[in-house]
Design a protein around this motif. Structure first.
Motif, PDB file in Angstrom:
ATOM      1  N   VAL A 207       0.819  -1.206   0.000  1.00  0.00           N
ATOM      2  CA  VAL A 207       0.000   0.000   0.000  1.00  0.00           C
ATOM      3  C   VAL A 207       0.855   1.260   0.000  1.00  0.00           C
ATOM      4  CG1 VAL A 207      -1.786   1.286   1.223  1.00  0.00           C
ATOM      5  CG2 VAL A 207      -1.897  -1.211   1.119  1.00  0.00           C
ATOM      6  N   ASP A 208       1.910   1.286   0.792  1.00  0.00           N
ATOM      7  CA  ASP A 208       2.765   2.473   0.828  1.00  0.00           C
ATOM      8  C   ASP A 208       3.379   2.750  -0.549  1.00  0.00           C
ATOM      9  OD1 ASP A 208       2.270   2.919   3.512  1.00  0.00           O
ATOM     10  OD2 ASP A 208       4.020   1.787   4.190  1.00  0.00           O
ATOM     11  N   ALA A 209       3.905   1.711  -1.188  1.00  0.00           N
ATOM     12  CA  ALA A 209       4.513   1.882  -2.511  1.00  0.00           C
ATOM     13  C   ALA A 209       3.463   2.287  -3.532  1.00  0.00           C
ATOM     14  CB  ALA A 209       5.205   0.590  -2.943  1.00  0.00           C
ATOM     15  N   LEU A 210       2.263   1.735  -3.394  1.00  0.00           N
ATOM     16  CA  LEU A 210       1.183   2.046  -4.321  1.00  0.00           C
ATOM     17  C   LEU A 210       0.775   3.514  -4.223  1.00  0.00           C
ATOM     18  CD1 LEU A 210      -0.761   0.704  -6.374  1.00  0.00           C
ATOM     19  CD2 LEU A 210      -2.320   0.286  -4.471  1.00  0.00           C
ATOM     20  N   VAL A 211       0.556   3.972  -3.020  1.00  0.00           N
ATOM     21  CA  VAL A 211       0.114   5.351  -2.814  1.00  0.00           C
ATOM     22  C   VAL A 211       1.207   6.339  -3.200  1.00  0.00           C
ATOM     23  CG1 VAL A 211      -0.613   7.010  -1.051  1.00  0.00           C
ATOM     24  CG2 VAL A 211      -1.594   4.709  -1.076  1.00  0.00           C
ATOM     25  N   ALA A 212       2.469   5.936  -3.055  1.00  0.00           N
ATOM     26  CA  ALA A 212       3.575   6.815  -3.431  1.00  0.00           C
ATOM     27  C   ALA A 212       3.588   7.122  -4.924  1.00  0.00           C
ATOM     28  CB  ALA A 212       4.907   6.185  -3.026  1.00  0.00           C
TER      29      ALA A 212
ATOM     30  N   PHE B  68     -19.223   3.907  -4.074  1.00  0.00           N
ATOM     31  CA  PHE B  68     -18.179   4.483  -3.220  1.00  0.00           C
ATOM     32  C   PHE B  68     -17.120   5.159  -4.088  1.00  0.00           C
ATOM     33  CE2 PHE B  68     -19.332   0.420  -0.972  1.00  0.00           C
ATOM     34  CZ  PHE B  68     -20.202   1.015  -0.065  1.00  0.00           C
ATOM     35  N   GLU B  69     -16.645   6.302  -3.646  1.00  0.00           N
ATOM     36  CA  GLU B  69     -15.535   6.994  -4.289  1.00  0.00           C
ATOM     37  C   GLU B  69     -14.589   7.494  -3.211  1.00  0.00           C
ATOM     38  OE1 GLU B  69     -17.222  10.094  -6.685  1.00  0.00           O
ATOM     39  OE2 GLU B  69     -17.590   8.744  -8.380  1.00  0.00           O
ATOM     40  N   TYR B  70     -13.298   7.407  -3.487  1.00  0.00           N
ATOM     41  CA  TYR B  70     -12.280   7.867  -2.549  1.00  0.00           C
ATOM     42  C   TYR B  70     -11.392   8.881  -3.251  1.00  0.00           C
ATOM     43  CZ  TYR B  70     -13.943   3.922   0.115  1.00  0.00           C
ATOM     44  OH  TYR B  70     -14.748   3.056   0.806  1.00  0.00           O
ATOM     45  N   ASN B  71     -11.111   9.958  -2.546  1.00  0.00           N
ATOM     46  CA  ASN B  71     -10.352  11.055  -3.130  1.00  0.00           C
ATOM     47  C   ASN B  71      -9.227  11.467  -2.189  1.00  0.00           C
ATOM     48  OD1 ASN B  71     -10.714  14.564  -3.568  1.00  0.00           O
ATOM     49  ND2 ASN B  71      -9.790  13.187  -5.046  1.00  0.00           N
ATOM     50  N   GLY B  72      -8.006  11.519  -2.744  1.00  0.00           N
ATOM     51  CA  GLY B  72      -6.856  11.927  -1.945  1.00  0.00           C
ATOM     52  C   GLY B  72      -6.101  10.736  -1.385  1.00  0.00           C
ATOM     53  N   THR B  73      -4.800  10.891  -1.223  1.00  0.00           N
ATOM     54  CA  THR B  73      -3.955   9.762  -0.828  1.00  0.00           C
ATOM     55  C   THR B  73      -4.277   9.230   0.565  1.00  0.00           C
ATOM     56  OG1 THR B  73      -2.282  11.394  -0.187  1.00  0.00           O
ATOM     57  CG2 THR B  73      -2.028  10.343  -2.344  1.00  0.00           C
ATOM     58  N   GLU B  74      -4.735  10.082   1.471  1.00  0.00           N
ATOM     59  CA  GLU B  74      -5.042   9.606   2.825  1.00  0.00           C
ATOM     60  C   GLU B  74      -6.207   8.619   2.814  1.00  0.00           C
ATOM     61  OE1 GLU B  74      -6.380  11.362   7.211  1.00  0.00           O
ATOM     62  OE2 GLU B  74      -5.545  12.721   5.694  1.00  0.00           O
ATOM     63  N   ASP B  75      -7.312   8.999   2.149  1.00  0.00           N
ATOM     64  CA  ASP B  75      -8.472   8.112   2.085  1.00  0.00           C
ATOM     65  C   ASP B  75      -8.168   6.871   1.257  1.00  0.00           C
ATOM     66  OD1 ASP B  75      -9.939   9.746   3.671  1.00  0.00           O
ATOM     67  OD2 ASP B  75     -11.155  10.618   2.076  1.00  0.00           O
ATOM     68  N   VAL B  76      -7.414   7.047   0.188  1.00  0.00           N
ATOM     69  CA  VAL B  76      -7.075   5.910  -0.670  1.00  0.00           C
ATOM     70  C   VAL B  76      -6.177   4.929   0.083  1.00  0.00           C
ATOM     71  CG1 VAL B  76      -5.794   5.243  -2.749  1.00  0.00           C
ATOM     72  CG2 VAL B  76      -7.443   7.113  -2.843  1.00  0.00           C
ATOM     73  N   HIS B  77      -5.259   5.443   0.900  1.00  0.00           N
ATOM     74  CA  HIS B  77      -4.399   4.579   1.703  1.00  0.00           C
ATOM     75  C   HIS B  77      -5.248   3.758   2.675  1.00  0.00           C
ATOM     76  CE1 HIS B  77      -1.253   3.187   4.407  1.00  0.00           C
ATOM     77  NE2 HIS B  77      -0.332   3.631   3.558  1.00  0.00           N
ATOM     78  N   ARG B  78      -6.209   4.367   3.329  1.00  0.00           N
ATOM     79  CA  ARG B  78      -7.078   3.649   4.256  1.00  0.00           C
ATOM     80  C   ARG B  78      -7.877   2.572   3.532  1.00  0.00           C
ATOM     81  NH1 ARG B  78     -11.171   5.791   6.371  1.00  0.00           N
ATOM     82  NH2 ARG B  78     -11.327   7.660   5.086  1.00  0.00           N
ATOM     83  N   PHE B  79      -8.354   2.902   2.335  1.00  0.00           N
ATOM     84  CA  PHE B  79      -9.146   1.936   1.586  1.00  0.00           C
ATOM     85  C   PHE B  79      -8.317   0.718   1.191  1.00  0.00           C
ATOM     86  CE2 PHE B  79     -10.202   0.370  -2.695  1.00  0.00           C
ATOM     87  CZ  PHE B  79     -11.394  -0.264  -2.398  1.00  0.00           C
TER      88      PHE B  79
END
Length: 330
Positions: free
Chosen positions: A222-227, A242-253
């Motif tokens: 997940v860390d490498a993906l979000v980077a 469902f929609e997720y916006n921004g790296t913080e929410d996407v990381h949680r998802f």
């Protein structure tokens, strides 16, 4: 030759009719897809358009080209679908784990991807002088998603004017409305499109970025993906709302998903909407075979990923993706 084909078709020659309309089928299907957001619905709309054209051929007076006449029928058929309460319902597709709180609920639940293989069959038909969107931009998922949020009449006007390049008076004739109504609808549609999240899927694709994405995604790192993502990245999963916006929410998802799902074993590359895409397969620990769990499409902006859209498996056949891969397949 077109006049000869038209005369023969009017006399009941089905082969002549097919020769007259088949050169336009691919672009009509793409137009219906932009109108409806669903490849399956677009196919149905084109079939009904050609049936209507065959039945109504005697009424075609030749004041416009056959192509424009077919666009008139197809556009109005799509408008009827959009205004109907009987549009195909969306079946719920459960996630393996309840997702974290989304940024918002998605509004375009029936969205489907469009295989690039179908784009290859388009005729070399340049848009009219009024067009504002380039062909590549007007097929991206971001564009098609934004168009789906427009009311039906604004959607039709925007596509006819800004994508196909018809003039205002031509568009009015196609839709059976006044030119003033066309200009008013176009102004409102352009305002709405300008307010939509920007479409940045332009420019050359970074092959190294794509390879790094596949590695991180298959390993569920997940860390490498979000980077690899832009700070305003979007993740969507139609038909899930469902929609997720921004790296913080996407990381949680993705963290919640990784904790409950096996790693992706194989990603079979395809292309959709002019963007990189893959069939996602997980391995069955008992048989060793791999099962398709979805189709993933990404949007790239420069050296980052700004959009991920996961589609369920019903679209697989359009991409030639088998539901299962036997051991040894890649």
């Amino acid at each position: 030759m077109p006049d000869e084909l038209l005369q023969r078709a009017r006399e009941g020659d089905r082969e002549a009719f097919a020769a007259l309309v088949e050169p336009h089928r691919a672009e009509l299907q793409l137009h219906c897809y932009r109108m409806l957001g669903s490849l399956q619905d677009a196919e149905d709309a084109v079939q009904e358009t050609l049936l209507s054209a065959w039945i109504g051929l005697a009424g075609f007076e030749g004041r416009s080209s056959v192509r424009t006449w077919l666009y008139r029928i197809a556009t109005n058929r799509c408008l009827n679908v959009l205004r109907s309460s009987t549009r195909r319902p969306v079946a719920p597709v459960p996630l393996p784990v309840p997702p974290p709180e989304p940024y918002r609920s998605g509004e375009v639940l029936w969205l489907q991807p469009y295989p690039d293989l179908l784009l290859d069959g388009l005729p070399d038909q340049l848009p009219g002088p009024e067009a504002r969107y380039e062909s590549r931009e007007a097929i991206s998922l971001a564009f098609v998603t934004a168009v789906q949020l427009l009311p039906p009449n604004q959607r039709a006007v925007l596509l006819l004017r800004d994508v196909l390049g018809y003039r205002a008076n031509e568009t009015a004739d196609l839709l059976g409305v006044t030119e003033a109504a066309v200009n008013s609808a176009l102004s409102r549609a352009r305002t709405a499109m300008d307010a939509a999240p920007p479409d940045r899927t332009r420019g050359p694709e970074d092959s190294e970025l794509v390879e790094r994405f596949v590695e991180a995604f298959t390993k569920q790192d997940v860390d490498a993906l979000v980077a690899l993502m832009t700070s305003d990245v979007w993740v969507r999963m139609p038909p899930l709302p469902f929609e997720y916006n921004g790296t913080e929410d996407v990381h949680r998802f993705f963290s919640a998903l990784a904790a409950h799902r096996r790693e992706i074993d194989t990603m079979v590359p395809v292309r959709a909407n002019g963007q990189p895409a893959w069939g996602e397969y997980i391995r069955d620990p008992v048989t060793g075979g791999r099962h398709l769990i979805g189709v993933l499409v990404i949007g790239i902006a420069g050296d980052r990923i700004h959009e991920l859209t996961h589609f369920e498996t019903t679209v697989a056949s359009y991409f030639g993706l088998p539901r299962t891969l036997v051991r040894g397949d890649r």
